[in-house]
Design an enzyme around this catalytic site. Structure first.
Site, PDB file in Angstrom:
ATOM      1  N   GLU A   1       0.883  -1.171   0.000  1.00  7.98           N
ATOM      2  CA  GLU A   1       0.000   0.000   0.000  1.00  7.98           C
ATOM      3  C   GLU A   1       0.914   1.212   0.000  1.00  7.98           C
ATOM      4  O   GLU A   1       1.494   1.568   1.014  1.00  7.98           O
ATOM      5  CB  GLU A   1      -0.929  -0.027   1.224  1.00  7.98           C
ATOM      6  CG  GLU A   1      -2.094   0.932   1.116  1.00  7.98           C
ATOM      7  CD  GLU A   1      -1.863   2.233   1.850  1.00  7.98           C
ATOM      8  OE1 GLU A   1      -1.304   3.156   1.204  1.00  7.98           O
ATOM      9  OE2 GLU A   1      -2.233   2.328   3.018  1.00  7.98           O
TER      10      GLU A   1
ATOM     11  N   CYS B   1      -2.216   8.299   3.805  1.00  7.83           N
ATOM     12  CA  CYS B   1      -2.005   7.938   2.391  1.00  7.83           C
ATOM     13  C   CYS B   1      -3.237   8.222   1.549  1.00  7.83           C
ATOM     14  O   CYS B   1      -3.128   8.713   0.427  1.00  7.83           O
ATOM     15  CB  CYS B   1      -1.624   6.457   2.281  1.00  7.83           C
ATOM     16  SG  CYS B   1      -0.026   6.059   3.006  1.00  7.83           S
TER      17      CYS B   1
END
Length: 468
Positions: A242, A276
């Site tokens: 990720e 993120c």
């Protein structure tokens, strides 16, 4: 029930150590051990030895133990939140430290409770075939500094549930929170099943190339993710990555600017923008551009920022000087280009801590560095558009694709726009929310592999086909 002091005492280093400072005050939080490659090898060896017995317990027994570990997490949540706030900088209240501990417990319990049944894929006159999942073995987990406890649980929980053992390398910026978390979980888990190794890049490189590690889970930058891909290649490790994002939001002209302003704010500024999948570029139709900017500016200016242990604050400092410098550089670049700072943009460089005020930048061009680079902090550029196809093209015009959002009073229109955006997740009238049963992952250079729910469990197992 542990106190902050007892948590730190339990993980106090016996050998070489380094100071961890509060990013809000510069005060000493605690000392982190400096583990070596030899320490990592010992942890991996112990995990390898413990894994067969852990797998042999079966899903039901492992889930029972995991729920007891979640109980221990809940019992010690306040002390862990106090440590997290001091080490990472995030406030206790709002969607921050206490919120993170609650989320970690929820994800641990959900992973324990989620069934993963054997799937029959053929059962007719041609034969019978089914898919089941076996443990991988030892999983290496490398976590970030922005949500250190939550993301560690995202990695640990499904790995344990599937019968793997786990060796965790926390970020060098936030090792104490993760080591304390592991210490709490290990008050319940069998010996060797879960370990934390606090080391430098050399330790991380060894973890990603270690021949005994069967899978790496990593959350962090795209550049580091590429390095992990390269170092894991010789041993053909499974990977869940990720990586970085530069999430776009598109606001259609039919919305009520005042009604969406707070949602836009938290989509962008949760964890002081250090997320993120935070909203990092906002495209607003010309018809309502000025109103959206005005409402968002008002909400932003009213949010209290300060030391995380002050119960009144909901925004904290940037976690480290390097990140402060990135945000500062990008906002200064925007100013130099003629963009208009509506609120913020003027950090007090003489105060202690890495505080950058929540900043809204308007009248900015799409090619500005603040738009094209991931700022990972509390500065949101708002770009004007008149043609929807142009907004979609701009949203898709970067090399990452973690998340995006569409804001509209017409749900069907919003979904139509969402289908044209290249990203792992597109939210409608919100941004960045995650759910333990909804798969999450990126596209393009935001990584690959899915986390959460049934798909997340499958990613921590090796599929085996029984044919016949």
């Amino acid at each position: 029930m542990e106190t902050l002091e007892s948590l730190l005492a339990a993980i106090a280093p016996t050998g070489e150590s380094r100071d961890i400072l509060n990013p809000a005050t510069g005060e000493l939080v605690g000392k982190a051990p400096i583990h070596s490659v030899a320490d990592l090898d010992a942890a991996v060896d112990a995990a390898e030895k413990a894994q067969p017995a852990w797998a042999a317990l079966g899903h039901a027994k492992r889930s029972e133990i995991m729920n007891k570990a979640a109980d221990a997490l809940d019992e010690n949540a306040e002390a862990l939140a106090q440590l997290l706030s001091r080490e990472q900088g995030k406030p206790l209240n709002g969607p921050n430290a206490r919120f993170e501990l609650g989320g970690a417990s929820a994800w641990l319990r959900t992973a324990a409770a989620t069934p993963l049944e054997t799937e029959v894929v053929v059962d007719d006159e041609s034969g019978h075939a089914e898919i089941t999942y076996r443990p991988i073995g030892v999983v290496g987990a490398i976590g970030p500094w922005n949500w250190p406890i939550m993301i560690s649980i995202w990695q640990i929980a499904p790995a344990l549930r599937m019968g793997n053992t786990v060796v965790v390398k926390p970020s060098e910026y936030t090792p104490l929170s993760v080591l304390a978390l592991i210490n709490v979980l290990n008050s319940v888990l069998p010996a060797g099943v879960l370990a934390g190794v606090s080391g430098d890049r050399e330790v991380g490189a060894r973890l990603s190339s270690h021949p005994t590690i069967g899978k790496i889970m990593f959350t962090g930058s795209t550049a580091t993710g590429k390095a992990i891909i390269r170092s894991s290649a010789d041993t053909v490790k499974r990977l869940t990555l990720e990586l970085g994002g530069n999430d776009a939001g598109i606001v259609l002209p039919d919305v009520d600017p005042k009604a969406i302003a707070e949602g836009l704010f938290w989509g962008a500024f949760i964890n002081t923008g250090q997320t993120c999948a935070a909203l990092k570029r906002l495209y607003v139709h010309d018809d309502i551009y000025d109103e959206v900017v005005a409402e968002l500016t008002a909400v932003t200016g009213a949010m209290p920022m300060g030391v995380g242990t002050d119960e009144n604050n909901v925004l904290g400092p940037l976690q480290n000087k390097a990140q402060f410098d990135i945000v500062d550089r990008l906002v200064e670049s925007a100013k130099s280009s003629g963009a208009k700072v509506m609120v913020g943009g003027n950090p007090d460089r003489d105060q202690p801590g890495y505080f950058y005020p929540a900043t809204i930048v308007a009248d900015i061009e799409n090619d500005n560095p603040l738009v094209q680079e991931e700022q990972f902090g509390p500065a949101l550029p708002v770009i004007r558009y008149s043609k929807l196809e142009d907004a979609i093209a701009m949203a898709n015009g970067v090399e990452v694709g973690l998340g995006a959002s569409v804001w509209s009073a017409d749900a069907s229109k919003a979904r139509e726009v969402a289908s044209q955006i290249v990203s792992g997740t597109v939210w409608i009238n919100s941004h960045g929310g995650v759910h333990p049963m909804i798969p999450f992952g990126g596209s393009k250079q935001s990584g690959y592999g899915l986390e959460f729910g049934v798909e997340g469990l499958k990613a921590l197992g090796i599929p085996q086909i029984i044919n016949g």
